[in-house]
Scaffold this active site. Structure first.
Site, PDB file in Angstrom:
ATOM      1  N   GLU A  92       0.807  -1.222   0.000  1.00 23.21           N
ATOM      2  CA  GLU A  92       0.000   0.000   0.000  1.00 23.21           C
ATOM      3  C   GLU A  92       0.837   1.268   0.000  1.00 23.21           C
ATOM      4  O   GLU A  92       0.767   2.079   0.931  1.00 23.21           O
ATOM      5  CB  GLU A  92      -0.960   0.004   1.194  1.00 23.21           C
ATOM      6  CG  GLU A  92      -1.919  -1.160   1.194  1.00 23.21           C
ATOM      7  CD  GLU A  92      -2.993  -1.058   2.261  1.00 23.21           C
ATOM      8  OE1 GLU A  92      -2.885  -0.194   3.141  1.00 23.21           O
ATOM      9  OE2 GLU A  92      -3.957  -1.850   2.201  1.00 23.21           O
ATOM     10  N   GLU A 135      -5.155  -8.708   0.799  1.00 22.85           N
ATOM     11  CA  GLU A 135      -5.864  -8.357   2.037  1.00 22.85           C
ATOM     12  C   GLU A 135      -7.339  -8.129   1.751  1.00 22.85           C
ATOM     13  O   GLU A 135      -7.688  -7.507   0.743  1.00 22.85           O
ATOM     14  CB  GLU A 135      -5.329  -7.052   2.657  1.00 22.85           C
ATOM     15  CG  GLU A 135      -4.024  -7.194   3.386  1.00 22.85           C
ATOM     16  CD  GLU A 135      -3.523  -5.890   4.001  1.00 22.85           C
ATOM     17  OE1 GLU A 135      -4.352  -5.047   4.423  1.00 22.85           O
ATOM     18  OE2 GLU A 135      -2.299  -5.712   4.043  1.00 22.85           O
TER      19      GLU A 135
HETATM   20  C1  BG6 Z   1      -4.297  -2.094   5.360  1.00 16.47           C
HETATM   21  C2  BG6 Z   1      -2.931  -2.430   5.906  1.00 16.47           C
HETATM   22  O1  BG6 Z   1      -4.300  -0.748   5.089  1.00 16.47           O
HETATM   23  O2  BG6 Z   1      -5.390  -2.241   6.153  1.00 16.47           O
HETATM   24  C3  BG6 Z   1      -2.948  -3.176   7.214  1.00 16.47           C
HETATM   25  O3  BG6 Z   1      -2.139  -3.058   4.964  1.00 16.47           O
HETATM   26  C4  BG6 Z   1      -4.043  -2.623   8.097  1.00 16.47           C
HETATM   27  O4  BG6 Z   1      -1.674  -3.120   7.784  1.00 16.47           O
HETATM   28  C5  BG6 Z   1      -5.365  -2.886   7.407  1.00 16.47           C
HETATM   29  O5  BG6 Z   1      -4.057  -3.109   9.397  1.00 16.47           O
HETATM   30  C6  BG6 Z   1      -6.573  -2.442   8.183  1.00 16.47           C
HETATM   31  O6  BG6 Z   1      -6.465  -1.096   8.485  1.00 16.47           O
HETATM   32  P1  BG6 Z   1      -6.730  -0.557   9.944  1.00 16.47           P
HETATM   33  O7  BG6 Z   1      -6.410   0.874   9.887  1.00 16.47           O
HETATM   34  O8  BG6 Z   1      -8.144  -0.828  10.228  1.00 16.47           O
HETATM   35  O9  BG6 Z   1      -5.800  -1.356  10.801  1.00 16.47           O
END
Ligand code: BG6
Length: 483
Positions: A173, A383
């Site tokens: 990201e 993800e």
């Molecule tokens: C993504 C990242 O942006 O989203 C993760 O790669 C992150 O590291 C995940 O934890 C969820 O985002 P957040 O801000 O809810 O933890």
């Protein structure tokens, strides 16, 4: 081509990577153990007020010491792939120079443990934790010196693990870590400066291309490499042409601006023209564009959480950037935008999480189609998941039906896209265990495995599979037939 009501769906490919993911700072802990140097997050998270209730990853969920237990649970679940990141400062405590053998050995052990259960390791080179020394020495990603240092670090990893690791993710990201680091000022080094944001982003693009070039030169057998992009596809609020143009602006500036560079080595012209006009375009040196064009990825890594809906935003008096909801108080975030270009607005057809993230499984179908149509690259979903408050019941269960519902609908969207002809290599849920959310503490849980700890009490750090763990077990065992 399918819409919402379906004809017969295609099966998932037999080698589909049913996976799950994590990142070093969010799970490992052991921040100063076995020769590890500090990363920027080891420092930033300790600045009072920088993170939710001043939480940090010093211990996180102690994966560094409990990786065997974690991998065993993965094996029992039937997981086919585990995506994790390597902490640069564990391998090179100062970012460059002396190698910390103990750091490399930790990842040797983790990789070997995974392979002993036939779990495919998917390794992310960089998930936001640049060594603090490099930040102090030359401003981290803000200096072109980082290109050589990042490349040197990546080559160490390719050579060390290339015999066993066949899936590599370069930058996680880039749009988020550069955006939050230099535009919204919420990640280290907490700068708010648009010009610097675009300069840093260009340097990261060159660094990304450079490591892909080095990877190609090493000709690692059967190995694939690509970046992971956080793609939030944009919908227009209405057929009003002004809203349509607002959506075009957002898609161009928030998404094509990265993915076009990865896939084609080119900045989108309309966006670049806008940056030049605003005096915030990055400095491009001779040779940069040739490198970007020469070093294209094998796949587009996709981190998908949500869609955004936008509408017209007047230049004068229009809405500017708003602070996101980091508390979990539903409805506390405000619309955000760039005057003259676009602004976000609620989508009446979708629901939201407690952190005001739009829940939109069909949006995943949409992004998979958009990537396929525009770039013709295979997609690895690196993800996708739901951040929620979970409750540990007195009988030691976590009944996260809402997470099952979320994941189920997203898996179905993937199957629909595959039926359409999109090439999807695998799907990693975010996250495997519960972990530290950078700015949201430990209360925003994403895992299929609960970890017994909260913001300020490490408690027992016990692992307890949630209901979603067992649901995913069934999905994997049936290769997606039983969702
Ligand atoms: C993504 C990242 O942006 O989203 C993760 O790669 C992150 O590291 C995940 O934890 C969820 O985002 P957040 O801000 O809810 O933890």
């Amino acid at each position: 081509m399918i819409g919402m009501e379906h004809i017969q769906l295609k099966d998932f490919p037999t080698d589909f990577l049913w996976g799950s993911a994590s990142a070093a700072y969010q799970v490992e802990g052991a921040w100063n153990v076995d020769g590890k140097g500090k990363s920027v997050w080891d420092v930033y998270a300790k600045v009072p007020g920088a993170t939710f209730q001043d939480t940090n990853g010093d211990v996180a969920v102690d994966h560094y010491h409990r990786y065997k237990e974690d991998v065993k649970l993965m094996a029992e679940q039937g997981l086919k792939a585990y995506r994790f990141s390597i902490a640069w400062s564990r391998v090179l405590p100062n970012g460059t120079g002396e190698i910390n053998e103990a750091g490399l050995e930790f990842y040797d052990r983790l990789i070997d443990e995974l392979l002993s259960y036939q779990i495919t390791p998917v390794v992310t080179l960089y998930h936001w934790d640049i060594p603090q020394t490099l930040m102090e020495r030359y401003g981290g990603w803000e200096s072109r010196e980082v290109i050589e240092d990042f490349n040197n670090y990546a080559v160490i990893l390719f050579k060390r693990y290339g015999d066993r690791v066949k899936h590599w993710v370069t930058l996680n990201e880039q749009n988020v870590f550069v955006g939050q680091g230099y535009k919204t000022g919420t990640h280290p080094p907490a700068v708010r400066d648009e010009k610097r944001f675009y300069e840093v982003n260009h340097i990261a693009n060159v660094a990304n291309a450079k490591v892909i070039q080095s990877f190609r030169a090493l000709s690692i057998e059967d190995a694939l490499i690509g970046p992971s992009f956080a793609y939030t596809p944009v919908y227009p609020k209405s057929p009003n042409p002004k809203d349509i143009l607002a959506a075009e602006n957002a898609e161009e500036l928030l998404s094509h601006f990265w993915m076009d560079v990865y896939a084609w080595g080119e900045y989108p012209r309309v966006a670049m023209n806008y940056l030049i006009k605003e005096g915030i375009a990055p400095t491009i040196l001779p040779g940069d564009l040739e490198l970007l064009k020469a070093a294209t990825p094998d796949f587009m890594g996709l981190n998908y959480y949500q869609t955004a809906t936008v509408e017209y935003n007047p230049l004068n008096g229009g809405v500017g950037e708003a602070k996101p909801n980091f508390t979990g108080k539903k409805g506390s975030s405000k619309d955000s935008g760039i005057p003259g270009l676009f602004k976000t607005t609620a989508n009446p057809f979708t629901e939201t999480t407690d952190w005001d993230w739009t829940i939109d499984p069909e949006g995943l179908h949409v992004v998979l189609r958009r990537i396929e149509n525009r770039y013709q690259l295979p997609i690895l979903i690196t993800e996708n998941g739901l951040g929620a408050f979970d409750k540990l019941e007195s009988d030691d269960t976590i009944n996260d039906e809402y997470r099952i519902d979320y994941l189920k609908r997203h898996v179905k969207a993937i199957q629909e896209a595959i039926t359409d002809g999109v090439t999807v290599l695998g799907y990693c849920t975010w996250s495997y265990t519960d972990l530290l959310s950078w700015l949201n503490g430990y209360q925003k849980r994403y895992g299929m495995v609960f970890v017994d700890r909260d913001e300020h009490d490490e408690k027992t750090l016990r692992r307890i599979p949630k209901k979603s763990y067992y649901w995913y077990q069934g999905v994997i065992a049936s290769n997606g037939k039983q969702i």
